[in-house]
Design an enzyme around this catalytic site. Structure first.
Site, mmCIF file in Angstrom:
data_model
loop_
_atom_site.group_PDB
_atom_site.id
_atom_site.type_symbol
_atom_site.label_atom_id
_atom_site.label_comp_id
_atom_site.label_asym_id
_atom_site.label_seq_id
_atom_site.Cartn_x
_atom_site.Cartn_y
_atom_site.Cartn_z
ATOM 1 N N ARG A 26 11.143 -30.763 -84.779
ATOM 2 C CA ARG A 26 12.191 -31.753 -84.507
ATOM 3 C C ARG A 26 11.808 -32.639 -83.330
ATOM 4 N NH1 ARG A 26 16.386 -28.679 -84.577
ATOM 5 N NH2 ARG A 26 17.191 -28.723 -82.449
ATOM 6 N N ASP B 295 21.945 -37.017 -72.718
ATOM 7 C CA ASP B 295 22.096 -37.272 -74.149
ATOM 8 C C ASP B 295 23.179 -38.290 -74.475
ATOM 9 O OD1 ASP B 295 20.046 -35.764 -75.347
ATOM 10 O OD2 ASP B 295 21.152 -33.913 -74.975
ATOM 11 N N TRP C 253 11.663 -36.690 -83.245
ATOM 12 C CA TRP C 253 12.273 -37.576 -82.231
ATOM 13 C C TRP C 253 11.252 -38.597 -81.738
ATOM 14 C CZ3 TRP C 253 16.880 -36.799 -83.383
ATOM 15 C CH2 TRP C 253 17.605 -35.629 -83.205
ATOM 16 N N ASP D 17 13.074 -35.162 -76.619
ATOM 17 C CA ASP D 17 14.318 -35.623 -77.236
ATOM 18 C C ASP D 17 14.837 -36.922 -76.616
ATOM 19 O OD1 ASP D 17 13.890 -32.768 -76.910
ATOM 20 O OD2 ASP D 17 15.734 -32.402 -78.016
ATOM 21 N N THR E 133 8.029 -25.494 -72.908
ATOM 22 C CA THR E 133 8.904 -25.598 -74.077
ATOM 23 C C THR E 133 10.142 -24.754 -73.871
ATOM 24 O OG1 THR E 133 8.948 -25.606 -76.502
ATOM 25 C CG2 THR E 133 8.026 -23.650 -75.452
ATOM 26 N N SER F 16 15.511 -18.675 -79.420
ATOM 27 C CA SER F 16 16.676 -17.944 -78.931
ATOM 28 C C SER F 16 17.533 -17.387 -80.062
ATOM 29 C CB SER F 16 17.545 -18.854 -78.055
ATOM 30 O OG SER F 16 18.119 -19.898 -78.830
#
Length: 397
Positions: free
Chosen positions: A247, A114, A251, A175, A235, A363
């Site tokens: 989301r 990232d 992206w 992402d 996933t 989660s």
């Protein structure tokens, strides 16, 4: 991979820009956009001087922090840069640079894919707005770290796990499309194609395996790390491997549109349109995406305002690239919905701007909270409409 001039490298982009239709016609921005942006800047003016770390999300409407930045550390200095663009206040410029400098140790972090999220809104923007070469050079160092995660057998950038380990070594996530702009920047800054070549390869692999034939996306795809052979979709943040985490879809919209802008490749514009069209066909009537478009409770499930803000930015980009009015009209509809239904204006406690964000629904981590990237992309979207020349300078649009 050979060295080449910036002019040669990005000639395709310039040619594509000359051939592309002009931007879609713009409707006047509603007053709510200006009010929302004023609210965001005022909120940052009040909160930012007390922040000495990196906001990760809110708890009871107050920011929680990670001193190392996590994966979202670049969005706080990015927010401050957005506030500077709108207000012209030197205080925001100083705070943005102070915050960005705290990310310096992450430039050589090869354990995180990232780095684009960390260094594009912070260091790359700082370079474009200040001309200080140390920001440019630091961002290139981060790009050097990122390409170490490239797997040439599978033509992908590894998402998670420490290099040299088998921990999720063949895992790719949607992402990562947003981390590719850092690589394109590095090729522009150095004239070396190796960065953009890796970005192109990863984007092509993502299009082949994470973008489904109907235009929806999966969050995760696993490959055999030794051979690069595809294993299958999965996933972590979506409802199921075959669902469509909103989301993640955002992206893809933003990431493929930006890859087309950087490279001029028609294949990326085609993919951007496919994923955008699918999202537009599944956007809730209220204009705010549900956290997973294929949740069995949709459209009445938990929302993710951050997915809406990111989608709006990507659609505004896509409208510029294609001249298709539907993309801009829907972007404005989403921004209007966020300004009307998702701001924190009714709270006296809130330190963030945008409510109703969802970090990780499966989660139960960060459901119906504020998120730094939600605030960032909301401000970016509002600036794209209200101050397009200013934001174009920061983002190199």
């Amino acid at each position: 991979m050979t060295s080449l001039s910036r002019r040669t490298l990005f000639a395709g982009t310039a040619a594509a820009a000359l051939a592309a239709p002009g931007p879609a016609s713009a409707a006047p921005a509603p007053a709510s956009y200006r009010q929302a942006l004023d609210y965001a800047v005022a909120k940052l003016r009040a909160v930012a001087p007390t922040v000495t770390s990196f906001p990760q999300g809110t708890k009871f409407e107050k920011w929680t922090f990670d001193a190392g930045g996590g994966w979202v550390g670049g969005f706080w200095p990015g927010l401050l840069w957005m506030a500077y663009l709108d207000s012209g206040e030197d205080k925001f410029r100083a705070l943005a640079q102070e915050s960005a400098l705290r990310l310096a140790p992450r430039r050589t972090d090869t354990g995180d894919h990232d780095l684009g999220f960390l260094f594009s809104p912070s260091w790359v923007t700082a370079w474009r707005l200040t001309g200080d070469s140390s920001w440019r050079d630091g961002a290139v160092t981060a790009a050097d770290s990122l390409i170490k995660r490239y797997n040439p057998a599978g033509r992908f950038i590894r998402a998670w796990g420490k290099l040299g380990t088998d921990d999720r070594a063949g895992r790719v996530i949607v992402d990562t499309m947003m981390n590719l702009d850092l690589l394109c920047f590095a090729s522009q800054a150095t004239g070396d194609r190796k960065y953009v070549d890796i970005a192109v390869a990863h984007a092509q692999t993502t299009a082949a395996h994470l973008v489904r034939p109907d235009g929806s996306t999966c969050h995760v795809f696993d490959f055999d790390p030794a051979t690069g052979a595809p294993i299958g979709q999965n996933t972590v943040q979506g409802y199921s491997p075959t669902s469509c985490w909103s989301r993640g879809q955002s992206w893809a919209i933003y990431g493929y549109t930006r890859m087309h802008h950087r490279t001029g490749r028609a294949e990326f514009l085609s993919t951007a349109r496919e994923v955008a069209d699918w999202a537009l066909d599944h956007l809730d009537a209220d204009g705010v995406p549900v956290w997973d478009y294929r949740s069995p409770l949709a459209p009445n499930d938990i929302k993710d305002s951050s997915a809406g803000a990111i989608t709006a930015c990507g659609l505004l980009d896509l409208a510029r690239a294609t001249g298709i009015a539907r993309y801009r009209t829907t972007a404005l509809r989403i921004l209007d919905a966020l300004c009307r239904t998702c701001l924190t204006t009714r709270s006296t406690r809130a330190e963030a701007v945008l409510a109703r964000g969802t970090r990780n629904r499966p989660s139960e981590d960060g459901v119906e909270i504020s998120l730094p990237y939600g605030d960032y992309y909301l401000m970016e979207g509002l600036l794209r409409v209200l101050r397009p020349d200013q934001v174009a300078k920061a983002l190199d649009l």
